[in-house]
Design an enzyme around this catalytic site. Sequence first.
Site, PDB file in Angstrom:
ATOM      1  CB  CYS A 268       6.050  16.968  25.463  1.00  0.00           C
ATOM      2  SG  CYS A 268       5.281  18.323  24.572  1.00  0.00           S
TER       3      CYS A 268
ATOM      4  CG  ASP B 256       1.900  18.015  16.098  1.00  0.00           C
ATOM      5  OD1 ASP B 256       2.038  19.024  16.814  1.00  0.00           O
ATOM      6  OD2 ASP B 256       2.611  17.011  16.222  1.00  0.00           O
TER       7      ASP B 256
END
Length: 670
Positions: free
Chosen positions: A2, A104
């Site tokens: 990201c 996560d």
Amino acid sequence: MCGIAGYLHADPARPVDPQTLVNMAAIQHHRGPDGFGYKTMNDRGIGFSHARLSIIDLNEDRGRQPFFSNDGNLMLTQNGELYDYKRIRADLTSRGARFKTKSDSELVLHLYERFGLEEMLKTCRGEYAFALYDREHDRLMLVRDRFGVKPLYWTEHNGTLVFGSELKVLFAHPEVPRQFSAQGVYHQLMQTIVPGTTAFEGVHQVKPGHVVIIERNNGKFEIKDERYWDMDFPLMGERDESQPEEFYIEAIREKLLEAVQLRLEADVPVACYLSGGIDSCATLGLAAASQQSPVKAFTIGFDDADYDESVIATEMAESVGADQDIMRLKADHLYDNFVETLWHTERTIYNTLGVAKLLMSRHVNQAGYKVVVTGEGSDELFAGYPAFRRDMFLHGLDTLPPEERKEWQALLDESNKLFQGAMLAENELHDPALDALVGFTPSCLQPWLAAAEHVPGLLHPELRKQTEGYQPGKAIAEALDGDMLKDRHPLDKAQYVWIKTMLEGQILTWGGDRVDMANSMEARPPFLDHHLAEAATKLPPTMRIKGRTEKYVLREAMKGILPKTLYEREKFAFMAPPAHTDPKKWDAMKALADEYLSDQAIDAAGVLDKDGVKAVFDLHEAQDTSASTKIQLDAVINHMIGIQVLHSHFVATDVPEMARTRAEELGWAA
């Protein structure tokens, strides 16, 4: 996986502009094309945003960051992957944690809540960069993984602290100045930057294995930079080298297998990058052995036989039944994509390997993959580069047993042939500050310190004046931790310096994350798993380099996987052919130079000196200039073009307006 962004005002009553946060996410859309999010705490003058690449928990709404903790006290935005998350998640759930997502990243919130910052960082395993705000303590924490696989930048200006995954993200904020620093340009032109710095005034990197903690006190920032991990080699007197070879071989085999298997975990398909080196071949072999379906392997092939490794890569792919895809590149084509590559690297590059990697990541993305396992980090852990062998020859022989010392001494006669090439200086160089700190000037820095002699003449007179008397070697030495070098073996010292300079500043940036994420591709390097790295620090020097054999322990650990040709092959540095080795590539580079290094372009930017630029080309084309010097000057020319391109991208261009336009094109709005 990201791109992250955000900013914090020193005055908590000053509101945050949501559209600015959205624009900061939009300009890094390439890092996260699968969606965006933003959140603010306007009563605290802070906001985060996030551009998402979906790899784990593909649910668009549930996995959208930034995240708030259940009680609203914590706000998080994260880039990268945390491994072993299923086991940690189960443990936290048994302790009463309530998870909102399958991501996560959410682990960070629960680990911090229960164990605090120090214990949370010990638990985090993987490649990550994140920002975590603690409302109760009014504390912003910027955290980067142990080796700096994932980037994270920050700057502070007029009472606003801005951070992001890329420099352009910071520059998308309308209050952040965009100007070069004289010392930053100096280091861009000589290739090796000072750890933690950038080419731009007042813009910093969070150092690998560090957390930058920002707190507010009466309208002002208090900023602390704390280290939470380092590559800590044993002291000379504490080394235990009594174990048999198989003990070390088995330890590395076990840790590497675990690291590879963890990096195969994803909710999307995972492929492998495959060159002809034992590093990527080892990861492919272990990946193939860990799953039943064939592994997809992507290989770059060059049209120059001296630099092409595709034949050996194919032998490896066939041996494990991998589905290989070879992308063949012509050397002169690489400069067609040079300018685009620098938009993503945000620093100059000395070799067009960065361009080749960008084209490869695009090819992989178009083939339908978001994640690849790579071989970066192996040479750093197991002393694979020629520079390490040279430092062992010159500084480490007296630490070896007499019988081994004789074998090494016999190799010195071959040293001139062994040390020639782009990664080693033509003549040995000594820098006083590095000699004093390390005990010698590491060979990995010598070619770039040698290139520095060209830099003053290349600088615009104003920048030249600002850097008068500047000592780049001293600046690098002052950024290194002397306690991590004191009383270590010479090979340990050489590897430590490389990890802090060449690995983070070059291999993991313009050769790694930045050109992979340019095409929404997450690269996972299992060799940089910190459990494996800690095991590698304990290896005796002769388990890393044994006579003629570099990376000895890795070769032995992977002997059952590697084809015989590869097992016996000496290290070959993976890079694109230098420009002067191919007339077509040289012409392509000259065409780019005609555009960016013309008198008009140089005058407009006000960074370089026209006469100095011309002198470099004249020296390059002189008949008595050696091949080694030409390779060095190829790098300097690439850096000169690069400085001009960076000026065009980030100084001459209105980046905030570009970010706003990009957000409109994407339909992203606050």
